[in-house]
Enzyme design. Structure first.
Site, short mmCIF file in Angstrom:
data_model
loop_
_atom_site.label_atom_id
_atom_site.label_comp_id
_atom_site.label_asym_id
_atom_site.label_seq_id
_atom_site.Cartn_x
_atom_site.Cartn_y
_atom_site.Cartn_z
N PRO A 191 2.53 3.97 -12.50
CA PRO A 191 1.82 2.71 -12.21
C PRO A 191 1.71 2.42 -10.71
O PRO A 191 0.81 1.69 -10.29
CB PRO A 191 2.67 1.65 -12.91
N ASN A 192 2.60 3.02 -9.92
CA ASN A 192 2.53 2.79 -8.48
C ASN A 192 1.43 3.59 -7.80
O ASN A 192 1.15 3.40 -6.63
CB ASN A 192 3.87 3.11 -7.84
N GLU A 413 -9.85 2.64 7.54
CA GLU A 413 -9.63 2.81 6.10
C GLU A 413 -10.99 3.16 5.50
O GLU A 413 -11.90 2.33 5.48
CB GLU A 413 -9.07 1.52 5.48
N GLU A 482 -3.17 9.29 2.88
CA GLU A 482 -3.82 9.88 1.70
C GLU A 482 -4.60 11.12 2.17
O GLU A 482 -5.80 11.24 1.94
CB GLU A 482 -4.74 8.87 0.98
N GLU A 506 6.26 2.37 2.85
CA GLU A 506 5.53 1.25 2.24
C GLU A 506 5.91 1.05 0.77
O GLU A 506 5.87 -0.07 0.27
CB GLU A 506 4.02 1.46 2.38
C1 NOJ Z 1 -2.41 3.16 2.63
C2 NOJ Z 1 -1.65 3.58 3.84
O1 NOJ Z 1 -0.63 4.50 3.50
C3 NOJ Z 1 -1.07 2.35 4.47
O2 NOJ Z 1 -0.26 2.69 5.57
C4 NOJ Z 1 -2.19 1.44 4.90
O3 NOJ Z 1 -1.64 0.24 5.38
C5 NOJ Z 1 -3.12 1.12 3.73
N1 NOJ Z 1 -3.49 2.30 3.05
C6 NOJ Z 1 -4.37 0.44 4.21
O4 NOJ Z 1 -5.20 1.33 4.86
CA CA Z 2 -0.30 5.74 1.23
#
Ligand code: NOJ
Ligand code: CA
Length: 701
Positions: A191-192, A413, A482, A506
């Protein structure tokens, strides 16, 4: 009986003649290559007197053409050697030795299409690499690979440290089990990782590290992943054979499409007696081409703060207005008051960074589009990489940063809409160039658009690589989240500085499974870290952050967090916690002091998933730093300081306090100062989930 023996020896002689042999420079590792009666190529690998990879076949299934797997003969073979030393422009060490013996075998089909294929082995003192070459030829011009069938036949039911072979994301917990018990399928539906995860087979991702019962360590990975699909390894839990399983595409239906001549990535196996030697290995880097970018001194290794952790804690947001319909969103939309990336917030963080000698600061959520991010299917064209939100004055922030000596790290992003990003690369990087910004953190959260492509397929491999190459034209260095996994391309393109590609810090802020367990980093150091630098974002001081997320926490002690700055290598290391959690904390001195660019690295001790201690020498001074971390088990380690040069050093030791514990008492830390020399030994007491960090400052004679 007699007859049987004679037949055997004749056969043995015959087979012997066809066996191609190559050994490592120190002769400890050997590779045999041969063809069976049907002309199928196979290889074996030996370490000293032991078989580590048993008869393993090689071959490919192709679209609209017969498989390339049998009916081969050896038409040519040759050996060569190399011993060279090259310099890292930035890195965990300055000089790298590259020393191997090479065997290249040219194969051709005996009849029919008479297609050609070559296999090259390079044997190093700490493992092997091999690749395929598809030479230019009449009957094989366009090569469409539906399956690469490279086998790795294990010779024991080793203990494996593995993550599932997910085509879309590497952010899985690292599992420990015997090879016969690997069950990647049970890791589906985490789920994560809800947004994107796809595990089609009982396969593992690489690097996958194993320990044999006799203590030998193996780690399987690949090097120089260019214009090809990521290789996962399908696991046969009965025969204990691994077979390459390339990441595919539902759009094309195949795995890889290339035009001959071309080469595949290198398939690599580290083979070491000690776990620590896995971390020492530079084999993957050495299988990549030398620097093609020349001088990259515009990139400066650095620590960086960020408007970042506060979003993961839910204190602030990436989006400014909450206006989710992008057709009605305008620059004039009203801020809802929780936006993190405001000019004021950024200037405050610049002040904090400057006051603590931190050279850079990341700002996420600075550009329009975040209202329409997670959970939206129609993400094409949403983000743009040049338009700041109304409450964020990019120009002013960059100028303010400059005046204080703090560079701003750009954030892109892409929301996994790579075509949108590709269309804007030039304008996005030109903006960075205008502002003298040299680092971008990129992100690829979500299912890839178009649907049917995966993060780790050939199409995305090309995207990640081409983006980095284009960024270099603008003197921009890339830290992708990613990402595609690291395969040593930083040697060739040293603007590929770091990446995520694992369960980062995170997850501790929001994962529903309790976050990363205490053994996470002692596992990462011997698995994911073997691929390359990691943007893990260590250094959370407010371990429990009850004010924001009472249900979540970091599952290590504070001293463990400090140690990660040395243990986990990256030329950029984040200082992610909220400034108020650092201010007034004596332990923060270690983060102020620690550097991110190294002259040399010594892995002092360690066992996969249990503990590891690493010492590194600052590239720009005579100072050393040491980090030691343990899993959920407390332990005492005696550290011989014989890695230090002659002379006295002021050591500041940051150690778990007497009653420290990752859960019960994570922030209890003892800090003491003493003068040490290389004849001394240090006793480090690591609490459960704990660690130790030491700075060694060279004292004047
Ligand atoms: C996933 C990233 O791993 C994270 O560091 C970032 O804050 C968020 N995406 C938003 O881009
Ligand atoms: Ca990530």
């Amino acid at each position: 009986m007699k007859f049987f023996i004679i037949v055997l020896s004749v056969f043995g002689l015959h087979a012997q003649e066809n066996i191609q042999n190559i050994s490592s420079p120190d002769a400890a590792i050997r590779v045999n290559f041969s063809l069976d009666e049907e002309g199928r190529p196979f290889y074996l690998v030996f370490h000293k007197d032991q078989t580590v990879i048993d008869t393993s076949f090689l071959g490919f299934d192709l679209k609209d053409a017969p498989s390339l797997s049998t009916n081969f003969e050896i038409i040519n073979s040759g050996t060569s050697s190399l011993k060279e030393t090259w310099k890292m422009p930035w890195g965990e060490q300055l000089e790298v030795e590259n020393n191997y013996n090479e065997l290249k075998i040219d194969l051709a089909e005996k009849s029919g299409l008479k297609r050609k294929l070559s296999v090259t082995f390079r044997v190093f003192n700490d493992g092997i690499g091999f690749k395929y070459d598809f030479p230019e030829q009449e009957n094989l011009k366009e090569v469409i690979i539906t399956d690469e069938n490279t086998e790795f036949a294990l010779t024991g039911d080793h203990t494996a440290f593995w993550t599932p072979g997910d085509w879309d994301i590497y952010e899985h917990l690292i599992n420990t089990s015997r090879v016969s018990k690997i069950n990647a399928i049970t890791k589906r539906g985490d789920p994560n990782l809800g947004q994107h995860t796809y595990i089609p087979e009982n396969a593992v991702n690489t690097p996958v590290t194993m320990k044999a019962d006799n203590g030998l360590h193996l780690s399987f990975h690949e090097a120089k992943l260019i214009d090809y699909a990521d290789m996962t390894l399908k696991v046969d839990t009965i025969s204990l054979k691994l077979t390459s399983e390339l990441v595919g595409s539902e759009i094309t239906g195949y795995k890889v499409k290339r035009t001959a001549p071309f080469e595949t990535p290198w398939r690599t196996i580290l083979i070491t007696e000690k776990a620590t030697e896995l971390i020492d290995s530079k084999l993957v880097l050495n299988l990549n081409d030398p620097n093609k970018l020349g001088d990259v001194s515009w990139f400066k290794p650095t620590k960086y703060t960020g408007i970042w952790w506060e979003m993961h804690l839910g204190k602030s947001t990436w989006d400014m207005s909450g206006e989710q319909d992008m057709t009605t969103f305008t620059k004039a939309s009203k801020p809802h008051g929780k936006h993190g990336a405001t000019t004021e917030n950024a200037k405050n963080l610049i002040d904090f960074s400057a006051a603590n000698g931190i050279g850079a600061m990341l700002v996420e959520g600075w550009n329009t589009g975040w209202e329409h991010w997670i959970g939206f299917e129609d993400r094409e064209g949403v983000f743009d990489f040049v338009t700041p939100y109304a409450d964020y004055d990019l120009d002013e922030v960059v100028k303010y940063g400059k005046s204080k000596g703090v560079a701003i790290v750009m954030h892109h992003e892409t929301s996994a809409a790579p075509r949108t990003y590709e269309q804007q690369l030039d304008s996005a990087y030109a903006l960075m160039q205008k502002y003298d910004m040299h680092v971008v953190k990129s992100g690829y959260v979500g299912k890839i658009i178009p649907k049917g492509e995966y993060h780790h397929g050939q199409w995305m491999v090309n995207h990640y690589n081409n983006v980095a190459i284009r960024a270099a034209d603008y003197e921009v260095a890339v830290n992708a989240h990613e990402p595609i996994k690291a395969t040593g391309l930083r040697r060739t393109y040293p603007n590929i500085i770091s990446r995520e590609g694992l369960r980062g810090q995170e997850f501790n802020a929001w994962a529903s499974d309790g976050g990363n367990p205490p053994e996470h980093l002692p596992l990462v150091a011997f698995t994911r870290m073997l691929a390359g630098p990691i943007d893990f974002t260590p250094g959370i001081f407010d371990i429990k952050f009850d004010k924001y997320k009472p249900e979540n926490q970091v599952n290590t002690t504070l001293a463990h967090q400090l140690a990660l700055y040395v243990v986990i290598y990256s030329p950029i290391q984040m200082v992610p916690d909220l400034p108020e959690n650092y201010i007034g904390q004596p332990a923060f001195q270690f983060i102020r002091d620690v550097v991110t660019d190294w002259k040399q690295t010594k892995v002092l001790n360690g066992e996969v998933g249990d503990f590891v201690t690493i010492a590194r020498e600052d590239r720009n001074s005579d100072n050393w730093f040491l980090g030691s971390i343990t899993d959920e088990n407390a332990r005492e380690l005696e550290i011989n300081l014989d890695f230090l040069p002659e002379g006295n050093f002021k050591a500041i030791i940051y150690q778990d306090g007497e009653n420290a514990h990752w859960d019960d008492n994570p922030t209890h830390i003892d800090i003491k100062e003493q003068v040490v020399a290389n004849s001394d030994k240090l006793k480090l007491k690591l609490a459960a989930g704990g660690g130790a960090a030491v700075s060694f400052e060279k004292l004047a004679e």
